[in-house]
Design an enzyme around this catalytic site. Structure first.
Site, PDB file in Angstrom:
ATOM      1  N   HIS A  36      37.964  34.918  39.723  1.00 39.65           N
ATOM      2  CA  HIS A  36      37.902  34.386  40.777  1.00 39.65           C
ATOM      3  C   HIS A  36      39.256  33.583  41.076  1.00 39.65           C
ATOM      4  O   HIS A  36      39.744  33.888  42.432  1.00 39.65           O
ATOM      5  CB  HIS A  36      37.112  33.646  40.946  1.00 39.65           C
ATOM      6  CG  HIS A  36      35.521  33.607  40.474  1.00 39.65           C
ATOM      7  ND1 HIS A  36      35.131  33.353  39.066  1.00 39.65           N
ATOM      8  CD2 HIS A  36      34.347  35.005  40.943  1.00 39.65           C
ATOM      9  CE1 HIS A  36      33.316  34.639  38.846  1.00 39.65           C
ATOM     10  NE2 HIS A  36      34.029  34.992  40.060  1.00 39.65           N
ATOM     11  N   VAL A 175      40.955  41.339  35.843  1.00 37.95           N
ATOM     12  CA  VAL A 175      41.154  40.245  34.614  1.00 37.95           C
ATOM     13  C   VAL A 175      40.940  39.909  33.694  1.00 37.95           C
ATOM     14  O   VAL A 175      39.738  39.703  33.349  1.00 37.95           O
ATOM     15  CB  VAL A 175      41.839  38.319  35.394  1.00 37.95           C
ATOM     16  CG1 VAL A 175      41.663  37.314  35.034  1.00 37.95           C
ATOM     17  CG2 VAL A 175      42.013  38.581  36.771  1.00 37.95           C
TER      18      VAL A 175
HETATM   19  P1  AMP Z   1      30.918  37.383  41.466  1.00 33.90           P
HETATM   20  O1  AMP Z   1      30.685  35.575  41.991  1.00 33.90           O
HETATM   21  O2  AMP Z   1      30.893  37.615  40.104  1.00 33.90           O
HETATM   22  O3  AMP Z   1      29.963  37.604  42.462  1.00 33.90           O
HETATM   23  O4  AMP Z   1      32.199  37.826  41.756  1.00 33.90           O
HETATM   24  C1  AMP Z   1      32.644  37.350  42.788  1.00 33.90           C
HETATM   25  C2  AMP Z   1      34.396  38.400  42.750  1.00 33.90           C
HETATM   26  O5  AMP Z   1      35.303  37.858  42.383  1.00 33.90           O
HETATM   27  C3  AMP Z   1      33.705  39.727  42.828  1.00 33.90           C
HETATM   28  O6  AMP Z   1      34.892  40.399  44.032  1.00 33.90           O
HETATM   29  C4  AMP Z   1      34.257  39.990  41.896  1.00 33.90           C
HETATM   30  O7  AMP Z   1      34.867  41.124  41.510  1.00 33.90           O
HETATM   31  C5  AMP Z   1      35.385  39.192  41.356  1.00 33.90           C
HETATM   32  N1  AMP Z   1      35.276  38.788  40.106  1.00 33.90           N
HETATM   33  C6  AMP Z   1      34.672  38.318  39.095  1.00 33.90           C
HETATM   34  N2  AMP Z   1      35.052  39.085  37.958  1.00 33.90           N
HETATM   35  C7  AMP Z   1      36.617  39.424  38.172  1.00 33.90           C
HETATM   36  C8  AMP Z   1      37.868  38.854  37.227  1.00 33.90           C
HETATM   37  N3  AMP Z   1      37.317  39.733  35.795  1.00 33.90           N
HETATM   38  N4  AMP Z   1      39.104  39.975  37.631  1.00 33.90           N
HETATM   39  C9  AMP Z   1      39.126  40.258  38.640  1.00 33.90           C
HETATM   40  N5  AMP Z   1      37.681  39.906  39.897  1.00 33.90           N
HETATM   41  C10 AMP Z   1      36.577  39.705  39.691  1.00 33.90           C
END
Ligand code: AMP
Length: 279
Positions: A36, A175
């Protein structure tokens, strides 16, 4: 840093700041980690004002999924967001985003039933609905999403195009931990033994990249090699292994530059995903 609880406050802020700066939006469900953080940094690098939304969206969870126990770490999330350059947090209640009697949903047909949508019925309907609400409220110039959720990106891009929304969708790289595991808010569910076995997902992704780099482009071979890597782990149950056109999520027989290779698997009781865009 401002903290807004209502869409009206978020919209008022966005309209006030947009005359002097581009507005970026980073939608999240909180439990923020370095993945994030990379999105917030990317947003701050290209937009003068950045809002981070923190909302565990009930409509994207199935009845037997982890909505109730999804990690909620609001104070730490605010600190991280501010340190990475966010100017506002949007943290609505469920009733704010889904007012009593709410009956309007966004359904991206076809795409919503593929990959994660096939095994999580209703998931992408919930995602598309909440992202539409966020984009309509914040009216951002750009919204930032992770490639980690590659099928989600396809659904959101289709929705933004179909609804003629004015927001540019920016996709940021995955990431990973030093050992390869893609960062996820759900990694905290893993026991030490499951954490070790979970590395099979990133191993399968790397092995696929290696095969493609030496000219092995047949989807059936790529899928079979990945299947063997995942099947070697006692705690892993494969959900899907797919080689698809990223924009449409339609399977292809032969990988091309830009083809999406994606895996999802249960590691014990935790469902994890990983992917790569093939070169
Ligand atoms: P979430 O809180 O899981 O809904 O994720 C919020 C945003 O963070 C989404 O656009 C995800 O794709 C992104 N995200 C989650 N994990 C990663 C990661 N390891 N690397 C890059 N972006 C991420």
């Amino acid at each position: 840093m401002d903290i807004f609880r209502t869409t009206a406050e978020l919209r008022r802020w966005s309209r006030a700041v947009r005359s002097s700066a581009a507005v970026g939006l980073v939608p999240t469900m909180g439990a923020l980690h370095a993945g994030h953080a990379s999105l917030i940094r990317a947003a701050a690098a290209s937009c003068g004002q950045v809002a981070v939304s923190i909302f565990v969206n009930p409509t994207q969870f199935g009845p037997n999924e982890d909505y109730g126990r999804y990690p909620r770490t609001f104070d730490a999330d605010c600190a991280l967001a501010e340190a990475e350059g966010a100017s506002a947090i949007f943290a609505p209640t469920v009733e704010e985003l889904y007012p009593a009697g709410a009956a309007t949903f966004v359904e991206v047909e076809g795409l919503s039933n593929r990959l994660d949508g096939a095994s999580r019925p209703g998931h992408f309907r919930g995602v598309a609905t909440v992202v539409a609400k966020l984009l309509i409220a914040a009216e951002p110039d750009r919204a930032f999403f992770g490639q980690k959720d590659a099928a989600q990106v396809s659904v959101i891009r289709r929705m933004v195009a179909d609804l003629r929304l004015a927001t540019e969708i920016v996709v940021c790289p995955i990431v990973r931990e030093a050992d390869g595991l893609a960062l996820s808010s759900r990694n905290i569910y893993l026991s030490p033994a499951e954490r070790t076995q979970a590395l099979a997902l990133s191993r399968a992704v790397r092995q696929t990249e290696a095969l493609v780099s030496v000219g092995e482009l047949r989807a059936s071979t790529l899928i079979e090699v990945a299947r063997q890597i995942l099947a070697a782990e006692s705690e892993i149950r494969i959900d899907y292994i797919e080689v698809v056109t990223w924009a449409t999520l339609e399977p292809v027989e032969v990988a091309e530059p830009g083809t999406l290779f994606a895996v999802a698997a249960w590691v014990g009781a935790t469902r994890l995903i990983d992917n790569t865009i093939l070169g």
